[in-house]
Design an enzyme around this catalytic site. Structure first.
Site, mmCIF file in Angstrom:
data_model
loop_
_atom_site.group_PDB
_atom_site.id
_atom_site.type_symbol
_atom_site.label_atom_id
_atom_site.label_comp_id
_atom_site.label_asym_id
_atom_site.label_seq_id
_atom_site.Cartn_x
_atom_site.Cartn_y
_atom_site.Cartn_z
ATOM 1 N N HIS A 1 0.833 -1.212 0.000
ATOM 2 C CA HIS A 1 0.000 0.000 0.000
ATOM 3 C C HIS A 1 0.865 1.257 0.000
ATOM 4 O O HIS A 1 0.687 2.154 -0.835
ATOM 5 C CB HIS A 1 -0.903 -0.030 1.234
ATOM 6 C CG HIS A 1 -1.826 1.133 1.363
ATOM 7 N ND1 HIS A 1 -3.150 1.079 0.996
ATOM 8 C CD2 HIS A 1 -1.634 2.398 1.829
ATOM 9 C CE1 HIS A 1 -3.726 2.248 1.215
ATOM 10 N NE2 HIS A 1 -2.816 3.071 1.730
ATOM 11 N N GLU A 2 1.804 1.322 0.933
ATOM 12 C CA GLU A 2 2.645 2.516 1.030
ATOM 13 C C GLU A 2 3.580 2.651 -0.171
ATOM 14 O O GLU A 2 3.905 3.759 -0.598
ATOM 15 C CB GLU A 2 3.431 2.508 2.342
ATOM 16 C CG GLU A 2 2.563 2.527 3.599
ATOM 17 C CD GLU A 2 1.552 3.658 3.624
ATOM 18 O OE1 GLU A 2 1.816 4.725 3.026
ATOM 19 O OE2 GLU A 2 0.485 3.480 4.242
ATOM 20 N N HIS B 1 3.790 6.400 -6.873
ATOM 21 C CA HIS B 1 3.016 7.518 -7.426
ATOM 22 C C HIS B 1 3.844 8.801 -7.309
ATOM 23 O O HIS B 1 4.002 9.557 -8.282
ATOM 24 C CB HIS B 1 1.699 7.638 -6.656
ATOM 25 C CG HIS B 1 0.691 8.527 -7.296
ATOM 26 N ND1 HIS B 1 -0.587 8.697 -6.782
ATOM 27 C CD2 HIS B 1 0.746 9.317 -8.399
ATOM 28 C CE1 HIS B 1 -1.256 9.532 -7.559
ATOM 29 N NE2 HIS B 1 -0.470 9.931 -8.546
#
Length: 608
Positions: free
Chosen positions: A398-399, A405
């Site tokens: 997730h991180e 991004h």
């Protein structure tokens, strides 16, 4: 025998992030602080002159961006240190000093927006034609023009920027009470006393011993309840400050200001809440299946309790998660993300295994949760407390979604567009989890492993498509109560949140009302107005995009990478449309509940 956590200084270097790549230490940080402080007056010569010429406007914007960038570097270094060692008075001081500097820089730059808006649109267009260097700011100026009705005079903007620091102190007070002052009773397991802390709680909540899980959940809740009045005052003050800002800017409500500033229509928020409520029977089915699973495991009729499904952590597992080292988890994620190609996977692998992007060790004073941070020109930084299981692997994925991004947007975009809206932030993070999970399910060699992966998936959906929409409903009610002249109290907050969760449990869960109601204190997200609903829209868009990449292949992967690279250079809804998702429709949220339903079908088949 008592088990104690190591001090920060005792952690092996490989378990910590490479914070020295930002500043070598406090002395270098203070020198950078002084340099930013010395440049606070660099924007003053442009005040009152932005409409004078295209050249003056460009110089002012470039000077502002350079100052903001250097201020961010000072600010985020201080906050990274405080996150890993919150009780350290040096880091508390550095963080407070950095917040003050942030406020002063914001105040110095506050005149720029109202002055730009005072320039006649035709003259501004002429500036853009005349000065090629201004072209990069075109979208920035378009976004600003949309906020024209809500930007105040230079004097008022400067005043509002100046009060940002004292207003932010409410969130800082809540963080200090939670991370530095809060104490938790240890729990007993066999002949050991296990410490309960923000960094150990999630591991204790999935302990095979139900007695340990219950004791840890109660200890953690009771530690927060001891601060219920302090934290109520902090949350109420934080929300009131945001309401004050919304009124000062002429918005009809705090929600409308938050949505408008992210260029999100109200229908997106309403679609999420309405679709969530319509699909609550799916969650009731999940709790019923959990009861059946627990009963099957023990051979007797069992109930599901709130400590079995903590709203801030993973539900108690049906099967033991496979054990994974940090390095093994990193490799699994890299393999899961292979559909995006080497352009994505190679820098991520290097960051995980060579450049120390991740602070994953567990130490005294480390704050709870996980996050990704960084600025343009820095490597990504990931904060978490790693446990050797699939749940921590999922958190890491997730991180890493956030970090990749940021990696792409910072490399592809100039400073003014190097960040991105919160609305799209949770898409990239959940996308990584969805794609990695799909690979694990395809490769599951036995039923127990498949069950463990499905459990991790359901835990992820529980957090983002059950807990977060429930918190969004709770948050909206709090703001509306304050906007109507009411007040928040600890009994109201605890009772109302417990009621909302009870609605979601549908009578299938045995509730410890007071301790469940205290859960709002465990989400510092509430100090970022209307953040939590974006987790739910994020998981919806992410799962839809992951399906597209797996089904379409390279064309969908290319669209997704272009979305990551767009940063803030386009409006958030347009960025998602670039990737192939229309979030103005309820369809992506419905598709996410369709994924949840298929997971429940798989769970039911395994249990049968």
């Amino acid at each position: 025998m008592s088990v104690t956590l190591p001090k920060r200084s005792e952690l092996p270097k490989e378990q910590t992030w490479s914070i020295e790549s930002v500043f070598a230490g406090e002395a270098e940080w203070r020198e950078a602080f002084k340099q930013v402080e010395a440049r606070l007056g660099s924007l003053a010569p442009f005040a009152g002159r932005l409409g004078e010429s295209a050249k003056v406007l460009l110089e002012a914007l470039e000077t502002r961006d350079a100052l903001l960038h250097d201020m961010q570097r000072v600010f985020f270094y201080a906050n990274l240190n405080q996150a890993t060692d919150g009780a350290n008075p040096l880091y508390q001081t550095m963080s407070a000093e950095a917040r003050g500097l942030f406020s002063r820089v914001s105040a110095a730059a506050a005149y720029i927006q109202p002055e730009i808006l005072a320039i006649e649109p035709a003259r501004l267009d002429a500036f853009l034609q005349e000065e090629k260097g201004l072209e990069v700011y075109r979208h920035h100026l378009e976004r600003l023009a949309l906020r024209r009705p809500h930007v105040r005079s230079a004097e008022v903007e400067s005043l509002m920027a100046s009060v940002s620091d004292p207003l932010a102190s409410l969130a800082a007070a809540a963080s200090a009470a939670t991370n530095a002052d809060m104490k938790f009773a240890p729990v007993k397991k066999a002949d050991q006393e296990l410490p309960v802390s923000h960094s150990t709680i999630n591991g204790l909540l999935v302990d095979p011993d139900p007695g340990v899980r219950k004791a840890a959940w109660e200890s953690y809740a009771d530690g927060h309840l001891a601060f219920k009045n302090t934290l109520t005052a902090a949350l109420q003050g934080s929300m009131k400050s945001y309401i004050f800002q919304s009124k000062a800017r002429g918005y009809p409500s705090a929600l409308e200001m938050s949505l408008s500033q992210n260029f999100i229509p109200r229908s997106v928020f309403d679609n999420l809440i309405n679709t969530f409520q319509a699909h609550l029977p799916l969650w009731h089915r999940y709790w019923s299946l959990r009861r059946k699973a627990q009963s099957k495991k023990t051979g007797r009729q069992e109930a599901v309790y709130t400590h079995d499904i903590p709203v801030y952590g993973a539900p108690a597992p049906f099967v033991k998660s496979p054990e994974l080292t940090f390095q093994q988890a990193a490799e699994l994620i890299c393999r899961g993300m292979e559909p995006l190609g080497s352009e994505y996977v190679e820098p991520m692998r290097k960051g995980l295994l060579e450049e120390r992007w991740v602070d994953w060790g567990i130490n005294q004073g480390k704050r709870p949760g996980a996050f990704s941070s960084g600025i343009k020109g820095s490597r990504p930084f990931i904060f978490m407390s790693f446990k050797p299981d699939l749940f921590s692997m999922s958190t890491l994925a997730h991180e890493l979604g956030h970090s990749m991004h940021s990696y792409f947007s910072r490399n592809a975009q100039p400073f003014v567009y190097a960040s991105y809206s919160l609305f799209v932030a949770e898409v990239a993070s959940n996308f990584n989890q969805a794609l990695t999970r799909a690979r694990l399910l395809r490769e599951a060699k036995d039923q127990a492993y498949r069950m463990a992966v499905i459990e991790e998936a359901l835990s992820n959906f529980h957090r983002y498509l059950f807990v977060m929409p429930t918190l969004a409903r709770f948050e909206l009610e709090c703001y509306q109560k304050l906007e109507q002249g009411g007040a928040l109290s600890a009994p109201f907050l605890n009772n109302r949140l417990a009621e909302l969760f009870a609605e979601g449990y549908g009578g299938q869960v045995e509730i410890d009302h007071e301790r469940l109601g205290a859960s709002w204190m465990m989400f510092l997200h509430l100090y970022q107005p209307f953040y939590v609903y974006q987790y739910a829209t994020g998981i919806a868009a992410a799962n839809a995009l992951a399906v597209d990449v797996l089904q379409e292949g390279q064309s969908a992967a290319k669209r997704y990478l272009e979305f990551l690279k767009s940063g803030d250079s386009v409006f958030p809804l347009d960025a998602l449309k670039m990737a192939g998702i229309d979030m103005t429709s309820p369809e992506p949220v419905k598709r996410a509940f369709g994924v949840l339903e298929r997971l429940l079908d798989d769970l039911e088949a395994i249990l049968a």
